[in-house]
Motif scaffolding. Structure first.
Motif, PDB file in Angstrom:
ATOM      1  N   PHE A  61     -68.186  50.026 -34.622  1.00 21.43           N
ATOM      2  CA  PHE A  61     -68.769  48.761 -34.161  1.00 21.43           C
ATOM      3  C   PHE A  61     -68.601  47.708 -35.239  1.00 21.43           C
ATOM      4  CE2 PHE A  61     -72.038  45.780 -32.759  1.00 21.43           C
ATOM      5  CZ  PHE A  61     -71.971  45.879 -31.370  1.00 21.43           C
ATOM      6  N   HIS A  62     -67.993  46.583 -34.866  1.00 23.59           N
ATOM      7  CA  HIS A  62     -67.879  45.416 -35.737  1.00 23.59           C
ATOM      8  C   HIS A  62     -68.790  44.311 -35.215  1.00 23.59           C
ATOM      9  CE1 HIS A  62     -63.576  46.522 -37.317  1.00 23.59           C
ATOM     10  NE2 HIS A  62     -64.526  47.261 -37.850  1.00 23.59           N
ATOM     11  N   ALA A  63     -69.006  43.315 -36.058  1.00 21.00           N
ATOM     12  CA  ALA A  63     -69.848  42.182 -35.647  1.00 21.00           C
ATOM     13  C   ALA A  63     -69.315  41.527 -34.379  1.00 21.00           C
ATOM     14  CB  ALA A  63     -69.927  41.160 -36.783  1.00 21.00           C
ATOM     15  N   TRP A  64     -67.984  41.448 -34.255  1.00 22.70           N
ATOM     16  CA  TRP A  64     -67.388  40.783 -33.098  1.00 22.70           C
ATOM     17  C   TRP A  64     -67.639  41.534 -31.795  1.00 22.70           C
ATOM     18  CZ3 TRP A  64     -66.702  36.096 -32.410  1.00 22.70           C
ATOM     19  CH2 TRP A  64     -65.833  35.580 -31.445  1.00 22.70           C
ATOM     20  N   ASP A  65     -67.961  42.826 -31.892  1.00 26.63           N
ATOM     21  CA  ASP A  65     -68.251  43.619 -30.696  1.00 26.63           C
ATOM     22  C   ASP A  65     -69.612  43.275 -30.095  1.00 26.63           C
ATOM     23  OD1 ASP A  65     -65.873  45.243 -30.642  1.00 26.63           O
ATOM     24  OD2 ASP A  65     -66.650  46.272 -32.410  1.00 26.63           O
ATOM     25  N   LEU A  66     -70.408  42.477 -30.808  1.00 24.39           N
ATOM     26  CA  LEU A  66     -71.735  42.116 -30.305  1.00 24.39           C
ATOM     27  C   LEU A  66     -71.708  40.881 -29.411  1.00 24.39           C
ATOM     28  CD1 LEU A  66     -74.775  42.776 -30.400  1.00 24.39           C
ATOM     29  CD2 LEU A  66     -74.952  41.287 -32.409  1.00 24.39           C
ATOM     30  N   VAL A  67     -70.643  40.092 -29.465  1.00 23.73           N
ATOM     31  CA  VAL A  67     -70.627  38.811 -28.763  1.00 23.73           C
ATOM     32  C   VAL A  67     -70.822  38.992 -27.254  1.00 23.73           C
ATOM     33  CG1 VAL A  67     -69.196  36.827 -28.153  1.00 23.73           C
ATOM     34  CG2 VAL A  67     -69.287  37.620 -30.512  1.00 23.73           C
ATOM     35  N   MET A  68     -70.065  39.891 -26.631  1.00 25.45           N
ATOM     36  CA  MET A  68     -70.176  40.084 -25.188  1.00 25.45           C
ATOM     37  C   MET A  68     -71.527  40.681 -24.781  1.00 25.45           C
ATOM     38  SD  MET A  68     -67.589  42.150 -22.689  1.00 25.45           S
ATOM     39  CE  MET A  68     -67.989  42.502 -20.968  1.00 25.45           C
ATOM     40  N   PRO A  69     -72.007  41.755 -25.448  1.00 24.11           N
ATOM     41  CA  PRO A  69     -73.348  42.255 -25.096  1.00 24.11           C
ATOM     42  C   PRO A  69     -74.444  41.200 -25.251  1.00 24.11           C
ATOM     43  CG  PRO A  69     -72.179  43.876 -26.403  1.00 24.11           C
ATOM     44  CD  PRO A  69     -71.344  42.626 -26.430  1.00 24.11           C
ATOM     45  N   LEU A  70     -74.350  40.383 -26.297  1.00 22.16           N
ATOM     46  CA  LEU A  70     -75.363  39.353 -26.501  1.00 22.16           C
ATOM     47  C   LEU A  70     -75.330  38.329 -25.383  1.00 22.16           C
ATOM     48  CD1 LEU A  70     -77.593  38.241 -28.305  1.00 22.16           C
ATOM     49  CD2 LEU A  70     -75.850  37.033 -29.640  1.00 22.16           C
ATOM     50  N   PHE A  71     -74.152  38.019 -24.875  1.00 20.09           N
ATOM     51  CA  PHE A  71     -74.017  37.092 -23.752  1.00 20.09           C
ATOM     52  C   PHE A  71     -74.763  37.642 -22.535  1.00 20.09           C
ATOM     53  CE2 PHE A  71     -70.503  33.951 -22.146  1.00 20.09           C
ATOM     54  CZ  PHE A  71     -71.498  33.128 -21.633  1.00 20.09           C
ATOM     55  N   LEU A  72     -74.541  38.931 -22.216  1.00 19.99           N
ATOM     56  CA  LEU A  72     -75.229  39.556 -21.082  1.00 19.99           C
ATOM     57  C   LEU A  72     -76.734  39.623 -21.329  1.00 19.99           C
ATOM     58  CD1 LEU A  72     -72.218  40.535 -20.531  1.00 19.99           C
ATOM     59  CD2 LEU A  72     -73.274  42.523 -19.448  1.00 19.99           C
ATOM     60  N   PHE A  73     -77.107  39.974 -22.544  1.00 21.04           N
ATOM     61  CA  PHE A  73     -78.518  40.082 -22.914  1.00 21.04           C
ATOM     62  C   PHE A  73     -79.232  38.753 -22.702  1.00 21.04           C
ATOM     63  CE2 PHE A  73     -81.970  39.832 -26.001  1.00 21.04           C
ATOM     64  CZ  PHE A  73     -82.592  41.070 -25.901  1.00 21.04           C
ATOM     65  N   MET A  74     -78.603  37.646 -23.119  1.00 23.87           N
ATOM     66  CA  MET A  74     -79.240  36.341 -22.991  1.00 23.87           C
ATOM     67  C   MET A  74     -79.367  35.913 -21.533  1.00 23.87           C
ATOM     68  SD  MET A  74     -80.062  35.716 -26.012  1.00 23.87           S
ATOM     69  CE  MET A  74     -80.689  34.067 -25.748  1.00 23.87           C
ATOM     70  N   VAL A  75     -78.397  36.303 -20.698  1.00 25.49           N
ATOM     71  CA  VAL A  75     -78.524  36.039 -19.258  1.00 25.49           C
ATOM     72  C   VAL A  75     -79.775  36.730 -18.724  1.00 25.49           C
ATOM     73  CG1 VAL A  75     -77.513  36.526 -16.985  1.00 25.49           C
ATOM     74  CG2 VAL A  75     -76.072  35.648 -18.836  1.00 25.49           C
ATOM     75  N   GLY A  76     -79.965  37.985 -19.119  1.00 30.97           N
ATOM     76  CA  GLY A  76     -81.156  38.705 -18.685  1.00 30.97           C
ATOM     77  C   GLY A  76     -82.438  38.121 -19.234  1.00 30.97           C
ATOM     78  N   ALA A  77     -82.415  37.675 -20.497  1.00 31.73           N
ATOM     79  CA  ALA A  77     -83.621  37.134 -21.124  1.00 31.73           C
ATOM     80  C   ALA A  77     -84.139  35.895 -20.409  1.00 31.73           C
ATOM     81  CB  ALA A  77     -83.353  36.823 -22.592  1.00 31.73           C
TER      82      ALA A  77
END
Length: 375
Positions: A61-77
């Motif tokens: 896991f690299h930092a760049w691998d978090l961008v897409m999950p964070l996008f989905l997470f924020m939609v849910g939030a």
């Protein structure tokens, strides 16, 4: 799709700013940084950072691998805030219409961004291959859970989705690029419209040996990641004590990271197939980022120097789509071409910077005019 000018009083500044941070990294900082840092990759610190701004090839896991999950997470939030008015309304027709419309618009935009829809060539179009489409699926799953399940059943259903996906990958394949079950499902369902497919001159086609992102079965955990965001949103919406809310978000984040680490001994952390351990790992990091932004911005009230990120955060879909689809480099090149003989190898990096700077100015103008594109 419509344009709205009012801003809800119930909006959390931390949500917009964290979303803006994610989009800024995607459509400004990463491409610009990489364009310039390539020239300094022999310097250890830049070599390390360049590595972090690339996706891991398989396990890890690299930092760049978090961008897409964070996008989905924020939609849910954001969903507990936007769905509140629909939960108590006996007439669900309006929200079903909204959900359906948003799903199709996001799916089509995803095909435009990455599925070569605008090529108008049936041999080139790819059906399911983009972050916006993953958001569309995660959004529908989370919407159904929010509308029809109580809080504890939302947790139970989310756990079952994660456990089900874990079971499919554990018992029906392995965790290699070629042998995992999610890959087999994608190949069987998407076939020639799967990304990575190439055509020979005789019309025959084959799957790429290098493309291993999965989408169809992986939709299960797109829903899980979005629901993790929903749970974070519910904590921030329903909790009266903001300090306790930020602590709870942090505790959950740490718990998810520990769970991911333990599970990784059996199920490796693999972003390309969104393995169960990766879902928990990225979810834990999302919770910790949300806790940090919520604590600083909504609890401490210290948003100075961060509010400009709302330029991206409050027009996230527009920022992503424009950044991925429209190339402003030609505009920049028309104005800056005379610099090429002075800047040499750096000229391409300067055009990249100008490309995303133009996008920033467009988004800034939209923000000042209170023009927010909503789906």
């Amino acid at each position: 799709m419509k344009v709205q000018t009012p801003v809800s009083k119930e909006r959390l500044a931390s949500l917009d700013i964290l979303r803006g941070f994610d989009l800024f990294m995607l459509v400004f900082f990463q491409p610009v940084f990489v364009a310039f840092a390539r020239h300094w990759q022999d310097v250890p610190v830049f070599s390390f950072l360049l590595n972090q701004f690339e996706h891991v090839q398989w396990e890890g896991f690299h930092a760049w691998d978090l961008v897409m999950p964070l996008f989905l997470f924020m939609v849910g939030a954001a969903m507990p805030f936007s769905f509140e008015k629909y939960r108590t309304n006996p007439d669900k027709a309006a929200i079903y219409k909204k959900i359906t419309k948003r799903f199709f618009i996001l799916f089509i935009l995803g095909a435009v961004v990455q599925g070569k829809l605008l090529s108008l060539d049936p041999l080139q179009i790819r059906i399911y291959t983009n972050t916006l489409q993953a958001i569309a699926v995660g959004y529908v799953i989370s919407a159904m859970f929010l509308l029809h399940l109580s809080g504890k059943w939302q947790l139970a259903a989310t756990f079952l989705l994660l456990a089900g996906y874990w079971a499919f990958l554990t018992f029906l394949g392995d965790f290699t690029p070629e042998g995992n079950f999610a890959e087999a499902v994608d190949r069987a369902v998407l076939g020639r419209v799967r990304d990575g497919v190439s055509y020979a001159e005789d019309g025959s086609w084959s799957f790429s040996d290098n493309y291993h992102y999965t989408w169809v079965l992986t939709s299960m955990v797109f829903g899980v990641t979005t629901m993790l965001g929903v749970f974070a949103g519910q904590i921030m919406k329903n909790g009266k004590d903001k300090l306790k809310n930020s602590r709870l978000l942090s505790i959950i984040g740490v718990a998810l990271l520990i769970s991911a680490w333990l599970l990784s001994f059996q199920t490796p952390i693999i972003k390309k197939i969104w393995s169960a351990s990766m879902t928990l790992w990225s979810g834990g990091l999302c919770f910790l980022l949300m806790a940090l932004f919520y604590y600083i911005i909504d609890y401490k009230g210290r948003s100075k120097g961060l509010n400009w990120l709302k330029i991206y955060g409050m027009n996230s879909i527009a920022a992503y789509t424009l950044g991925m689809v429209i190339n402003f480099r030609s505009v920049a090149n028309s104005l800056l071409w005379g610099l090429e003989k002075y800047t040499g190898d750096y000229y391409s990096a300067i055009l990249t910077f100008a490309n995303f700077l133009i996008l920033f100015f467009i988004l800034q103008l939209m923000y000042k005019l209170r023009v927010f594109v909503k789906i």
